[in-house]
Scaffold this motif. Structure first.
Motif, mmCIF file in Angstrom:
data_model
loop_
_atom_site.group_PDB
_atom_site.id
_atom_site.type_symbol
_atom_site.label_atom_id
_atom_site.label_comp_id
_atom_site.label_asym_id
_atom_site.label_seq_id
_atom_site.Cartn_x
_atom_site.Cartn_y
_atom_site.Cartn_z
ATOM 1 N N PHE A 40 0.838 -1.206 0.000
ATOM 2 C CA PHE A 40 0.000 0.000 0.000
ATOM 3 C C PHE A 40 0.870 1.253 0.000
ATOM 4 O O PHE A 40 0.656 2.182 -0.787
ATOM 5 C CB PHE A 40 -0.908 -0.039 1.226
ATOM 6 N N ALA A 41 1.886 1.248 0.860
ATOM 7 C CA ALA A 41 2.804 2.392 0.925
ATOM 8 C C ALA A 41 3.575 2.537 -0.387
ATOM 9 O O ALA A 41 3.788 3.650 -0.877
ATOM 10 C CB ALA A 41 3.773 2.219 2.094
ATOM 11 N N LEU A 42 3.976 1.387 -0.960
ATOM 12 C CA LEU A 42 4.670 1.429 -2.245
ATOM 13 C C LEU A 42 3.758 2.017 -3.324
ATOM 14 O O LEU A 42 4.195 2.839 -4.144
ATOM 15 C CB LEU A 42 5.110 0.017 -2.650
ATOM 16 N N GLY A 43 2.487 1.621 -3.300
ATOM 17 C CA GLY A 43 1.523 2.144 -4.264
ATOM 18 C C GLY A 43 1.338 3.650 -4.142
ATOM 19 O O GLY A 43 1.297 4.371 -5.152
ATOM 20 N N ILE A 44 1.222 4.138 -2.899
ATOM 21 C CA ILE A 44 1.066 5.579 -2.674
ATOM 22 C C ILE A 44 2.303 6.334 -3.160
ATOM 23 O O ILE A 44 2.200 7.394 -3.789
ATOM 24 C CB ILE A 44 0.823 5.863 -1.175
ATOM 25 N N TYR A 45 3.480 5.777 -2.875
ATOM 26 C CA TYR A 45 4.723 6.416 -3.313
ATOM 27 C C TYR A 45 4.786 6.475 -4.838
ATOM 28 O O TYR A 45 5.100 7.525 -5.427
ATOM 29 C CB TYR A 45 5.912 5.636 -2.755
ATOM 30 N N LEU A 46 4.480 5.344 -5.489
ATOM 31 C CA LEU A 46 4.589 5.279 -6.950
ATOM 32 C C LEU A 46 3.534 6.128 -7.650
ATOM 33 O O LEU A 46 3.810 6.719 -8.695
ATOM 34 C CB LEU A 46 4.484 3.817 -7.414
ATOM 35 N N VAL A 47 2.326 6.187 -7.101
ATOM 36 C CA VAL A 47 1.278 6.969 -7.748
ATOM 37 C C VAL A 47 1.620 8.458 -7.740
ATOM 38 O O VAL A 47 1.126 9.227 -8.569
ATOM 39 C CB VAL A 47 -0.092 6.718 -7.076
ATOM 40 N N ARG A 48 2.502 8.850 -6.823
ATOM 41 C CA ARG A 48 2.907 10.253 -6.730
ATOM 42 C C ARG A 48 4.152 10.560 -7.576
ATOM 43 O O ARG A 48 4.289 11.681 -8.074
ATOM 44 C CB ARG A 48 3.181 10.626 -5.267
ATOM 45 N N VAL A 49 5.067 9.578 -7.723
ATOM 46 C CA VAL A 49 6.330 9.869 -8.419
ATOM 47 C C VAL A 49 6.314 9.449 -9.883
ATOM 48 O O VAL A 49 7.098 9.978 -10.687
ATOM 49 C CB VAL A 49 7.537 9.202 -7.699
#
Length: 432
Positions: A40-49
C-alpha cells in the motif's frame, strides 16, 4: 454444586478457546497489516512519483507477475495447504520440503520460459528487445513473490503465525531500505525500476525465510516428489485452470483497458483501487487464517464446514461495507491524503471498487469452502461462467462509462459467481 463447577469449567474452556483465537487473529491482522501495508505504501509512493503512463505500465507488469506466480500458487501452495491436514504428523515437514523443491523446479522453468521469450523476440524482431528489462523484472517479480509466499503459507500451515509476521516485517524493512537508497542516489523511478525494487526486496526476504525454515531438502527423494506431483495433478490441474480463469475474470479490466483507454486508463483504475486498499489488507489475513481451519472443519464436521463458510463470508462482507461507507463519506480528505493532486474525478471509480470489493469479500468465504473441500472442478465451472460475463461486460461498459464502467462490470461478474456457487451448494445439500 457440581453443576456450577461444570458450568464454570465450560465457561473457562470457551474463554480459553476464544482468547487463543483472538490472539491468532491479532497476530494475523498485524501480519497482513505489515504485508499489505508495505504494498500500500509502495503504491502511494509510486502513484505520486510516476507519470500516469508509467504507473499504468507498472500496474500491467504487476498483474502479469501475479498471474504467473498464481499458477505456482494454485499448483503447489494451495494444494499444500488443503492436503497437509491429511498427512501423518511425522510427514508434514518432509512434505513441505518436497513441495519447496517442486516449487523451485517450477520457478526455474518460469525463468527459462522468460529467457526463451526474450531470445525469440530478439530473433524475430517483434520489438520485445525494447522491453527486455521490463520482461525480466516482471518474471523476477513473479518468482521472488512466489518463493516468499511459500514460506508465509508454510508458517500458517504449521500454526506459526509469528514466523509469517517476522518474514513480512523483513520484507517491509528491505523494501523501505531500497526505496530510501534510490532516493538518496537520486535514481529516476520508472515502471521497470519499481518492479526491480519489488523483485529484489522479495528475493532477499525469500533467502531469509529459507534460512529460518530449515526444511530438510537434502533428504528429499525423486520418488517422493513424483508421488506428490501425481497427487497434486489430480486436483492441481483444475486448480491451475481455475486460477487462469479467475485471473482473466478479475483482471479483465487490465486486459481490455489498455486497448480502449491505454496505460493511463489502467493507471486511473489502480489509483482508485488504492482508496479501497486499506480494507483489502484485512481480507488476505483472514483468508490465510481461515483456510487451514476450513480444511480441518471439512474433514471433521458433519456439514463439511458449510456453516463456517457462510459465517466467514458475512464477516468479510461486513468489514468491507463499514469501510466503504467511511471512505465514501470522507472521499475528498482520503483522496488528498492518498493520491495528492493527481487523478481527479475518481468518485465513480472508487464507488465501483467499493461495490466490487463488497461482493468479492462475501464470495471469499464460499470460495474458500470449495477450495478446502478440494472441489476444484466445481471452482473451474463457476469461474468460467463468471469469466465470460466479466469479459463481455467489461468491454461493453468500458466503452460506455470508461474506467468506472470496467470495475462495475467486475462487480456484476462477482454477483454471477456468488449465485452460481450458491446454486452448486444447494444442489449438493439436496443430494446429501
Amino acid at each position: 454444586m457440581t453443576d456450577y463447577k461444570n458450568k464454570f469449567a465450560n465457561m473457562m474452556s470457551l474463554f480459553r478457546k476464544y482468547s487463543s483465537l483472538g490472539k491468532l487473529l491479532s497476530i494475523s491482522l498485524t501480519n497482513q497489516f505489515i504485508a499489505s501495508g508495505t504494498n500500500f505504501a509502495l503504491g502511494i509512493y509510486l502513484v505520486r512519483v510516476l507519470t500516469p503512463q508509467e504507473f499504468g505500465m507498472y500496474g500491467i507488469g504487476s498483474a502479469i507477475s501475479l498471474f504467473l506466480s498464481g499458477i505456482g500458487n494454485a499448483l503447489f501452495l494451495t494444494q499444500m495447504v488443503v492436503r497437509t491436514p491429511d498427512k501423518k504428523q511425522e510427514d508434514k515437514i518432509p512434505y513441505a520440503a518436497r513441495m519447496f523443491v517442486s516449487l523451485s523446479m517450477f520457478s526455474s522453468l518460469l525463468l527459462m520460459v522468460g529467457l526463451i521469450l526474450l531470445i525469440v523476440g530478439w530473433r524475430l524482431d517483434y520489438g520485445i528487445g525494447n522491453y527486455e528489462s521490463y520482461v525480466c523484472a516482471v518474471v523476477a517479480a513473479a518468482v521472488s513473490y512466489l518463493t516468499k509466499d511459500f514460506f508465509i503459507r508454510h508458517a500458517y500451515n504449521q500454526r506459526q503465525e509469528h514466523i509469517a509476521l517476522f518474514i513480512n516485517t523483513i520484507l517491509a524493512i528491505l523494501m523501505s531500505v531500497l526505496l530510501i537508497l534510490s532516493h538518496m542516489f537520486q535514481v529516476k523511478i520508472n515502471a521497470v525500476i519499481a518492479l526491480w525494487i519489488y523483485s529484489l526486496s522479495h528475493a532477499m526476504t525469500a533467502v531469509v525465510a529459507i534460512i529460518i525454515a530449515k526444511l530438510p531438502v537434502k533428504r528429499v527423494s525423486i520418488n517422493g516428489i513424483k508421488k506428490d506431483l501425481k497427487e497434486l495433478l489430480n486436483g492441481g490441474a483444475y486448480s491451475v485452470l481455475a486460477h487462469i480463469i479467475i485471473t482473466v475474470r478479475s483482471q479483465a479490466h487490465t486486459i481490455i483497458l489498455p486497448f480502449l483507454l491505454g496505460a493511463v486508463g489502467v493507471a486511473e483504475v489502480n489509483a482508485g483501487r488504492i482508496m479501497i486498499s486499506p480494507v483489502a489488507m484485512i481480507l488476505p489475513a483472514l483468508t490465510q487464517l481461515i483456510l487451514p481451519r476450513l480444511s480441518a472443519a471439512r474433514a471433521s464436521k458433519l456439514d463439511g464446514g458449510r456453516n463456517e463458510g457462510v459465517r466467514y463470508s458475512a464477516m468479510l462482507a461486513v468489514c468491507v461495507a463499514v469501510y466503504s461507507i467511511i471512505i465514501l463519506i470522507f472521499y475528498k480528505q482520503a483522496h488528498d491524503i492518498l493520491l495528492g493532486d493527481r487523478y481527479n474525478n475518481l468518485n465513480g471509480v472508487v464507488m465501483a471498487w467499493c461495490i466490487y470489493s463488497l461482493f468479492s469479500a462475501y464470495k471469499s468465504g464460499i470460495e474458500m469452502l470449495i477450495i478446502a473441500s478440494k472441489k476444484f472442478k466445481e471452482q473451474v465451472v463457476v469461474n468460467l461462467i463468471g469469466m465470460v460475463v466479466s469479459i463481455v461486460l467489461v468491454y461493453i461498459m468500458s466503452k460506455s462509462y470508461g474506467a468506472a464502467g470496467s470495475i462495475a462490470a467486475l462487480g456484476i461478474s462477482e454477483v454471477v459467481v456468488i449465485l452460481t456457487m450458491m446454486s452448486f451448494r444447494s444442489s449438493e445439500i439436496r443430494t446429501n
